[in-house]
Design a protein around this motif. Structure first.
Motif, mmCIF file in Angstrom:
data_model
loop_
_atom_site.group_PDB
_atom_site.id
_atom_site.type_symbol
_atom_site.label_atom_id
_atom_site.label_comp_id
_atom_site.label_asym_id
_atom_site.label_seq_id
_atom_site.Cartn_x
_atom_site.Cartn_y
_atom_site.Cartn_z
ATOM 1 N N LEU A 2 -5.466 0.554 -3.327
ATOM 2 C CA LEU A 2 -6.248 1.803 -3.300
ATOM 3 C C LEU A 2 -7.527 1.617 -2.504
ATOM 4 C CD1 LEU A 2 -6.209 3.515 -6.821
ATOM 5 C CD2 LEU A 2 -5.405 4.445 -4.648
ATOM 6 N N GLU A 24 2.456 9.856 -6.076
ATOM 7 C CA GLU A 24 3.051 11.173 -5.890
ATOM 8 C C GLU A 24 4.127 11.482 -6.928
ATOM 9 O OE1 GLU A 24 4.462 11.215 -1.918
ATOM 10 O OE2 GLU A 24 2.464 11.028 -1.013
ATOM 11 N N VAL A 57 0.847 -1.197 0.000
ATOM 12 C CA VAL A 57 0.000 0.000 0.000
ATOM 13 C C VAL A 57 0.883 1.249 0.000
ATOM 14 C CG1 VAL A 57 -1.598 1.375 1.393
ATOM 15 C CG2 VAL A 57 -2.032 -1.062 1.036
ATOM 16 N N SER A 58 1.963 1.236 0.751
ATOM 17 C CA SER A 58 2.858 2.396 0.793
ATOM 18 C C SER A 58 3.562 2.597 -0.542
ATOM 19 C CB SER A 58 3.880 2.235 1.919
ATOM 20 O OG SER A 58 4.829 1.226 1.607
ATOM 21 N N SER A 78 1.003 4.310 -2.793
ATOM 22 C CA SER A 78 0.848 5.698 -2.350
ATOM 23 C C SER A 78 2.003 6.563 -2.831
ATOM 24 C CB SER A 78 0.753 5.744 -0.827
ATOM 25 O OG SER A 78 0.674 7.074 -0.362
ATOM 26 N N SER A 79 3.208 6.044 -2.761
ATOM 27 C CA SER A 79 4.388 6.818 -3.184
ATOM 28 C C SER A 79 4.417 7.008 -4.693
ATOM 29 C CB SER A 79 5.665 6.113 -2.717
ATOM 30 O OG SER A 79 5.717 6.057 -1.313
ATOM 31 N N MET A 120 -6.664 1.711 1.103
ATOM 32 C CA MET A 120 -6.302 3.065 1.540
ATOM 33 C C MET A 120 -7.528 3.938 1.754
ATOM 34 S SD MET A 120 -3.206 3.536 -1.205
ATOM 35 C CE MET A 120 -3.040 5.300 -1.021
ATOM 36 N N THR A 121 -8.606 3.651 1.042
ATOM 37 C CA THR A 121 -9.789 4.516 1.060
ATOM 38 C C THR A 121 -11.006 3.834 1.683
ATOM 39 O OG1 THR A 121 -10.386 3.790 -1.169
ATOM 40 C CG2 THR A 121 -9.004 5.756 -0.973
ATOM 41 N N LEU A 126 -6.118 11.653 -3.372
ATOM 42 C CA LEU A 126 -5.126 10.593 -3.534
ATOM 43 C C LEU A 126 -4.710 10.399 -4.984
ATOM 44 C CD1 LEU A 126 -6.327 7.794 -1.080
ATOM 45 C CD2 LEU A 126 -4.252 9.165 -0.908
#
Length: 541
Positions: A364, A349, A341-342, A345-346, A367-368, A378
Motif C-alpha cells: 500500500l 476491490e 502490489v497488484s 490492489s485486486s 502504491m501511494t 484505494l
C-alpha cells in the motif's frame, strides 16, 4: 469504557468545571484528599514523606500532607523552596495552611539528608512534577527522583509519576517508579503507554467532581480504554448447530521463498482462533514446505516470480478464491514487488472482509508513494477493512518513513489521518506498539496491553490470523469493528501470558502463542460474561 484525554484537554475540563461552580482551589483540595485517602487506606502507616514541587502538583501534596497529619499520620514535607516563596497562588495558599496546621517541612535538603528521611519512610508521596511536565527533570528534581527510587518505600504518585510525560509516556531523564498513581479527572495517554506502563503501578482515578465525567466526554477523548464488559458485543451465542463453514472460512495470502513461516503461522493462528475452514495460498515454490507444517489446512501453490514471490499470474486465482471466503488475510511474509502490489490492489476491490498486514501494508505504501491518506479511493469499500501496521509501517503509510510515530498519541493521530481520509467506510487501523490503538472513523479504542514477550518476530502474523478468524464469524458493523479488533488484541495478549508461563517471559516465540489461542479465547469470553454479570474472575472460580 474509560475516556482518555490529551493533557491540554484536561486543562479545558478544569476550566469548564470552574464555570460550573467548582473552583480551582476546590479541585486542589479534592485532589489532595484523594491522595491522602489512598495513603491512609494502606493502613498501619509508618512515617510519610511528601515531596512537593513548586507548582499546583506540589499544592496537591501540601493538601494531602495536612489532611494526613490531621488524621494522625506522622507526616513531613520536603520542598525545594520556602513555602512563602511558591509562585503559584493556589500552592502558596495551601502550603501556608499546612504550615499553620503544624506540618513539619524541610527546605532544599541535601542528598544525604533526603536519603536519611526517605530511609525512615513507609510511604513517599510524589508531588514534584505534574501533567504539564515534559523533557528531562532539572535539579534538584532529578536527584530527588533518583533518591525516591532508591528508597524502597511504597510510592504514591500524584496525577503522574514525576519525570514521565503524561501526554507521550516518554521519560528521557528517568522517572519515579510508583506503586500507585492517583490521577485526577480522567486517564491521560502517557500513563497507559511507553514508560508509563513501567512506572505508574496501579492507576487510581479521582474524578474530583460529579460534572467531570460529562465534561470529559464533551471534550472529545483522544481514545477510550476498554473494560472487559465492553466486549459483550463481540461475542456470539454458543450453539452446537454449526459446521466448518458456518464457523467462518479464512483465506490467508502470503509467504515467499524468504519468509514461508509467517504465512504458516498466520494460517495456524486463524484455525486456532475458531475459523472452521482455513486455506493458505503461497507461491508454489514454498507450497511443499508449508504443507509439511499444516496437516489440517489446505495449501494452494500459485505461480512464483524470479524473486520468490507471487507472480502476476497468481492474481486472478487469488481473487477467485477470496470471493468464496468469509474473510481474507493478506501480507504475512509476502514480500513487496510489482506483482504482489497488484495482488493487494485486486483484493481491495473484492467485496469480502479483508485484513492487510505486514508486506500488504508495505505494498500500500508503494502504491501511494508513502501517502495513503492522499489516496482514500484505494481503501474505500463496503466490506470491512482492517490495517494492522506497527509504527514503522504506519509511518510509511502517512509520509513519515524516516520519523515514525514515537508515542501512542502520535500513532493515533497518524491512524486517524487514514481513516478520516477514507471517510465513512468500514475501516479500522490497528496501530500496533507497546500500547496498541484500534482506530475507527468514530472512535479509537485502547485494549489492555499484552506482555513484553509479544515483542518478537512473527507476533504480528499471529495477531493477523486472530483478527481474520473473528471477522470471519459474521457481519461486523462499522461501529463494532474497532471493538472486534481490540478484542483480538486482548486474546493475543492473554495467549502470550499463557505462553510465558510455559516458556518464561524472555523465551516466548511467536509460534508458542498459537497453541494457547483456543484457551485464551475461551478464557476471555468467560471473563466478559462474568464482567457483564458483575462477577469478578476470582468469584467465578
Amino acid at each position: 469504557m474509560q475516556p482518555v484525554l490529551n493533557v491540554e484537554d484536561v486543562r479545558k475540563v478544569e476550566q469548564d468545571l470552574t464555570l460550573e461552580g467548582v473552583s480551582l482551589a476546590e479541585l486542589m483540595r479534592r485532589a489532595g484528599h484523594a491522595v491522602a485517602q489512598e495513603v491512609l487506606d494502606l493502613g498501619n502507616l509508618g512515617p510519610v514523606v511528601v515531596l512537593c514541587g513548586t507548582g499546583n502538583n506540589g499544592g496537591d501534596g501540601w493538601v494531602a500532607a495536612e489532611l494526613m497529619a490531621k488524621a494522625g499520620a506522622q507526616v513531613e514535607v520536603m520542598t525545594p523552596v520556602e513555602p512563602e516563596s511558591l509562585k503559584s497562588p493556589l500552592a502558596l495558599m495551601v502550603a501556608q495552611s499546612a504550615v499553620n496546621a503544624g506540618v513539619p517541612f524541610f527546605v532544599a535538603p541535601s542528598r544525604d539528608e533526603l536519603d536519611a528521611h526517605l530511609a525512615q519512610a513507609a510511604v513517599v508521596v510524589d508531588a514534584l512534577l505534574g501533567t504539564g511536565f515534559h523533557g528531562e527533570p532539572a535539579a534538584p528534581f532529578d536527584i530527588w527522583i533518583d533518591a525516591v527510587n532508591a528508597s524502597g518505600a511504597h510510592v504514591v504518585a500524584v496525577d503522574v509519576p514525576s519525570g514521565l510525560s503524561a501526554q507521550t509516556g516518554h521519560a528521557p531523564g528517568g522517572a519515579v517508579f510508583a506503586d500507585t498513581t492517583v490521577t485526577m479527572i480522567c486517564l491521560k495517554p502517557g500513563l497507559l503507554s511507553g514508560r508509563g506502563r513501567d512506572v505508574c503501578g496501579a492507576i487510581v482515578l479521582a474524578p474530583l467532581a460529579e460534572q467531570a465525567e460529562r465534561l470529559v466526554v464533551e471534550a472529545d477523548p483522544v481514545a477510550w480504554r476498554c473494560d472487559t464488559a465492553d466486549y459483550l458485543e463481540t461475542l456470539r451465542e454458543p450453539t452446537a448447530d454449526v459446521d466448518k463453514y458456518s464457523r467462518g472460512s479464512v483465506l490467508v495470502v502470503g509467504g515467499s521463498t524468504r519468509f514461508p513461516g509467517a504465512a504458516v503461522m498466520a494460517a495456524m493462528a486463524a484455525a486456532r482462533s475458531g475459523a472452521g475452514y482455513v486455506t493458505l495460498v503461497v507461491p508454489d515454490r514454498i507450497a511443499t514446505v508449508c504443507r509439511t507444517h499444516l496437516l489440517e489446512i489446505p495449501v494452494v501453490g500459485l505461480p512464483t516470480n524470479e524473486e520468490g514471490m507471487f507472480s502476476a499470474g497468481a492474481r486472478t486465482e487469488i481473487v477467485k478464491m477470496a470471493e468464496q471466503r468469509s474473510c481474507v488475510l493478506c501480507g504475512p511474509g509476502m514480500g513487496v514487488c510489482a506483482d504482489t502490489v497488484s495482488v493487494v490492489s485486486s483484493l481491495l476491490e473484492c467485496d469480502v472482509p479483508l485484513v492487510l498486514d505486514a508486506d500488504a501494508l508495505n505494498a500500500l505504501s508503494r502504491m501511494t508513494t508513502n501517502r495513503l491518506d492522499n489516496f482514500p479511493e484505494l481503501i474505500r469499500r463496503e466490506a470491512p477493512l482492517v490495517l494492522t501496521p506497527h509504527r514503522r509501517e504506519l509511518g510509511r503509510l502517512v509520509g513519515q518513513p524516516g520519523e515514525p510515530p514515537s508515542s501512542l498519541t502520535a500513532a493515533l493521530e497518524a491512524a486517524r489521518r487514514i481513516v478520516w481520509a477514507d471517510g465513512g467506510s468500514d475501516i479500522c487501523v490497528v496501530a500496533k506498539g507497546e500500547s496498541t490503538g484500534c482506530v475507527g472513523v468514530e472512535i479509537a479504542l485502547l485494549p489492555k496491553p499484552g506482555p513484553a514477550c509479544l515483542a518478537t518476530a512473527g507476533s504480528g502474523d499471529v495477531l493477523g490470523g486472530i483478527m481474520a478468524a473473528l471477522l470471519a464469524r459474521g457481519v461486523v458493523e462499522n461501529d463494532v469493528l474497532p471493538l472486534v479488533c481490540a478484542f483480538a488484541c486482548e486474546v493475543h495478549g492473554f495467549a502470550a501470558n499463557l505462553a510465558a508461563e510455559a516458556h518464561g517471559s524472555r523465551g516466548v516465540m511467536a509460534s508458542d502463542l498459537i497453541g494457547n489461542l483456543g484457551l485464551a479465547l475461551d478464557a476471555m469470553e468467560e471473563q466478559v460474561s462474568l464482567a457483564v454479570a458483575g462477577v469478578s474472575p476470582e468469584e467465578g472460580e
